[in-house]
Write an enzyme that holds these catalytic residues in place. Structure first.
Site, mmCIF file in Angstrom:
data_model
loop_
_atom_site.group_PDB
_atom_site.id
_atom_site.type_symbol
_atom_site.label_atom_id
_atom_site.label_comp_id
_atom_site.label_asym_id
_atom_site.label_seq_id
_atom_site.Cartn_x
_atom_site.Cartn_y
_atom_site.Cartn_z
ATOM 1 N N ASP A 49 37.690 49.448 42.887
ATOM 2 C CA ASP A 49 36.947 50.521 43.426
ATOM 3 C C ASP A 49 37.605 51.879 44.130
ATOM 4 O OD1 ASP A 49 34.813 48.924 42.346
ATOM 5 O OD2 ASP A 49 33.603 48.931 43.986
ATOM 6 N N ASN A 92 32.694 50.468 37.752
ATOM 7 C CA ASN A 92 31.454 49.839 38.249
ATOM 8 C C ASN A 92 31.341 50.186 39.787
ATOM 9 O OD1 ASN A 92 29.066 48.569 38.206
ATOM 10 N ND2 ASN A 92 30.005 46.488 37.912
ATOM 11 N N ASP A 316 24.999 42.395 51.076
ATOM 12 C CA ASP A 316 26.153 41.879 50.581
ATOM 13 C C ASP A 316 26.473 40.331 51.045
ATOM 14 O OD1 ASP A 316 26.028 43.889 48.868
ATOM 15 O OD2 ASP A 316 27.892 44.784 49.537
ATOM 16 N N GLU A 344 25.861 44.990 41.228
ATOM 17 C CA GLU A 344 26.828 44.776 40.035
ATOM 18 C C GLU A 344 26.235 44.096 38.997
ATOM 19 O OE1 GLU A 344 27.466 45.025 43.058
ATOM 20 O OE2 GLU A 344 29.692 45.665 43.339
ATOM 21 N N HIS A 389 32.219 40.624 41.601
ATOM 22 C CA HIS A 389 33.132 39.806 42.408
ATOM 23 C C HIS A 389 32.510 39.189 43.275
ATOM 24 C CE1 HIS A 389 32.424 43.495 45.428
ATOM 25 N NE2 HIS A 389 31.467 43.601 44.484
ATOM 26 N N ARG A 390 31.245 39.372 43.894
ATOM 27 C CA ARG A 390 30.603 38.669 44.829
ATOM 28 C C ARG A 390 30.252 37.187 44.340
ATOM 29 N NH1 ARG A 390 31.569 41.450 49.122
ATOM 30 N NH2 ARG A 390 31.464 43.569 49.248
ATOM 31 N N LYS A 415 37.657 43.986 41.811
ATOM 32 C CA LYS A 415 36.777 44.887 42.369
ATOM 33 C C LYS A 415 36.989 45.224 43.814
ATOM 34 C CE LYS A 415 32.130 47.029 41.563
ATOM 35 N NZ LYS A 415 31.716 47.613 42.689
#
Ligand code: DC
Length: 645
Positions: A49, A92, A316, A344, A389-390, A415
């Protein structure tokens, strides 16, 4: 790598240095680019990112230069991007494609912004509507309401307050707030809906202030940027650790015993996601705050408690709570998380699907998810990560349920956190610590145990031996503590297929000479040398696990090791083994001298003030005096198996 299988994990403890915050990194980059003057940004996150943002800024003519060690210099363009025509690919990265169009729309150029297919499904209409109200020329190049976008020069007029929705993403407000000072006029933004994810707006306002622009805020309804303010570089800035990333490690400490300390965020953090620690505390976790750290441990007694929480302020980090819920004592409800659906991936749907694979009962609503705990985890599950990613990071915690868990497409963590799994391993991968005196056979035993388990192997003694050799080669006296420690801290050593290389030179045999053995024992008594080698030794802790041999593996380097063995033999037996080894290699050997040397070295290793050689209270003793190597390996394997490894 298509997938990564994490081993069953039972414990998490240790200290983690967090990577820089994504939210702060990308905001600082844009503000520094728009400012007058040069800004040095330290500890910038190095991830997909931020690379997207750096590349976009470079493409529109902003000078961005790496200074090494995660520091960057940004030569600000004082509000006007020099390049007036550019195609910008934003991957993204929401933190790039949301704020950039606003700044570009005020730049008088022709720009096209696009991203990966998922980015073209993530809404941006509220921001475009806001920009159209001031006369900006922003058009949809694909589906209305979504990227890609085409931007053209326009005359911007700030007639009345800009009416903006804030219930889909707070990033649209962030985008306008950061861009509008470029007009030099008074700008007012009025929210037409509830504003979600408010702490992210606080980050934006805080960073704008550091660049000299103040915003007047009336509640969360109305924001006024007074006329005549320009961004000016504050000089040097430092990026805090990523508070969202902290959530995985704090949760790991809470689920896996702890304590786990995250460094880089704390009570003085400007990131709202640090409030995640409060949610863990509400679950009964023990949380300790420092100015620049947070530490999490399991509840003093019993299981984690169930929760029913409004998590709008930490969308998040809240994902981490959905996985932590599997370890609670009852059904947990995560409320007011509708924004998950436009991230995402559709995170509510993805979370529900993957939790169910583990065997959990999940209820999914438009803006909430309820998760029931799992008494036993389904083994051998492969988690899909949806290029999110999360998802990958959250679900790694499921391995603490005591079952191996496979994470598909683990590289999606690039990311925001490229070495996430290595860092997780440093606090969770099982370690078998084998300590003992010289020539006790622990090296051979440790290597065989590592091979049997498929674990990595660390011969820590070789690092002290390499340090002694490096000092000898650099003519640094062995009693020059700081000089030797400096060498130890940057040993150009590599281990390849059983060979040891120092600056590319094969020193496998050289570090085993009697002279270097004596030298190693001397440098090992220097506290600064031991400190210099500590982080390097801990970095060997990787999945699926590590067998480490030395003197202080169980006491200092890996005090929370899953199994600790003290492997010894009488001095006579050890001298005899060394004698046979040397003779077998055709080297000269004298039994009497060997015994004398060994006893001297034992005494030095045992008497030194730091990390003296001794058996830890929680280590199992294996006396190999009467044993052959096979019996010694079997004895250690019995201890290891007893720990469930
Ligand atoms: O295990 P070894 O003989 O290769 O170790 C060489 C020297 O390094 C020995 O004198 C002890 C010291 N050492 C240490 O102090 N701590 C360790 N973890 C490993 C080795």
């Amino acid at each position: 790598m298509r997938s990564l299988t994490l081993p069953a994990l039972t414990r998490a403890a240790g200290t983690v240095r967090l990577p820089g915050s994504k939210s702060i990194s990308n905001r600082m980059l844009l503000l520094a680019a728009l400012a007058k003057g040069t800004t040095e940004i330290r500890d910038l996150l190095d991830s997909d990112d931020t690379r997207v943002m750096l590349a976009a800024l470079a493409k529109v003519g902003v000078g961005v230069t790496t200074l090494g060690a995660d520091a960057w210099r940004v030569d600000g363009c004082d509000g006007v991007f020099p390049v007036k025509d550019a195609d910008l690919f934003m991957g993204n990265a929401g933190t790039a494609i949301r704020p950039l169009p606003a700044a570009l729309a005020l730049s008088g150029g022709h720009y096209r912004l696009s991203g990966v297919p998922r980015m073209h499904e993530r809404p941006i209409g509220d921001l475009v509507d806001g920009l159209l109200q001031i006369g900006a020329d922003v058009r949809y190049a694909g589906n209305p309401g979504f990227p890609p976008l085409a931007i053209h020069p326009a005359i911007v007029k700030l007639a009345g307050p800009i009416q903006l929705r804030g219930d889909v993403s707070s990033q649209f407000l962030t985008a306008l707030l950061m861009a509008l000072p470029l007009t030099g006029e008074e700008a007012v933004i009025e929210m037409t809906t509830e504003l979600i994810s408010r702490p992210y707006i606080e980050i934006t306002l805080n960073l704008m202030t550091r660049f000299g622009v103040n915003v007047e805020r009336e509640g969360w309804q109305r924001f006024t940027i007074p006329a005549g303010q320009r961004y000016a570089s504050p000089g040097v800035l430092h990026v805090e650790g990523d508070a969202s990333a902290a959530s995985y490690f704090l949760a790991a400490g809470t689920i896996g015993g702890g304590p786990v300390r995250v460094e880089g965020v704390g009570s003085s953090s400007i990131q709202g996601d640090v409030r995640f620690a409060d949610a863990l505390q509400a679950m009964g976790a023990r949380i300790e705050w420092g100015e620049n750290f947070i530490e999490g441990s399991a509840p003093a007694a019993g299981k984690l408690k169930a929760f029913d929480l409004d998590l709008n302020h930490i969308p998040d980090a809240a994902m981490t709570l959905a996985v932590a819920a599997l370890f609670a004592d009852g059904r947990c409800v995560l409320r007011n998380i509708g924004s998950w659906r436009v991230k995402e991936t559709d995170r509510i749907a993805a979370m529900a699907a993957e939790l169910q694979k583990l065997g959990a009962t999940v209820e999914e609503g438009t803006d909430y998810i309820a998760v029931s705990p799992l008494p036993t985890f389904q083994a051998g599950v492969a988690i899909d990560t949806y290029d999110d990613h999360r998802m990958a990071m959250c679900f790694s915690l499921a391995a603490l349920g005591g079952v191996p868990v496979t994470i598909n497409d683990p590289a999606c963590v690039n990311k925001t956190f490229p070495d996430y799994f290595d860092v997780l391993a440093e606090i969770t991968a099982p370690v078998i610590a084998i300590d003992g005196p010289s020539a006790s056979g622990k090296g051979t035993v440790a290597e065989r145990v590592a091979a049997a388990l498929g674990y990595h192997y660390l011969d820590s003694g070789s690092l002290y031996r390499l340090t002694a050799l490096a000092a000898q080669r650099a003519d640094v006296p062995l009693d020059d503590e700081n000089g030797v420690a400096a060498l130890a801290g940057s040993l150009p050593a590599t281990f390849e297929g059983g060979r040891v290389l120092l600056a590319g030179d094969d020193v496998t045999d050289a570090i085993r000479s009697e002279e270097i053995s004596v030298g190693a024992s001397k440098v090992a008594a220097l506290p600064a040398v031991r400190t210099a080698l500590l982080a390097r030794q801990r970095a060997y802790r990787r999945f699926p696990g590590l067998v480490a041999d030395g003197r202080d593996m169980g006491s200092v380097v890996f005090p929370a090791a899953a199994a600790k063995v003290f492997l010894t033999a009488s001095a006579g037996a050890r001298a005899e083994r060394r004698y046979k080894q040397l003779i077998a290699k055709g080297m000269p050997a004298n039994m009497h001298a060997l015994l004398h040397d060994l006893q001297e070295r034992d005494a030095r290793d045992a008497q030194r003030s730091v990390a003296p050689l001794r058996q830890c209270e929680d280590a199992d003793l294996v006396d190999t005096t009467p044993m052959g190597i096979d019996a010694a390996v079997a004895a250690v394997m019995t201890i290891v198996k007893r720990q469930g490894l």
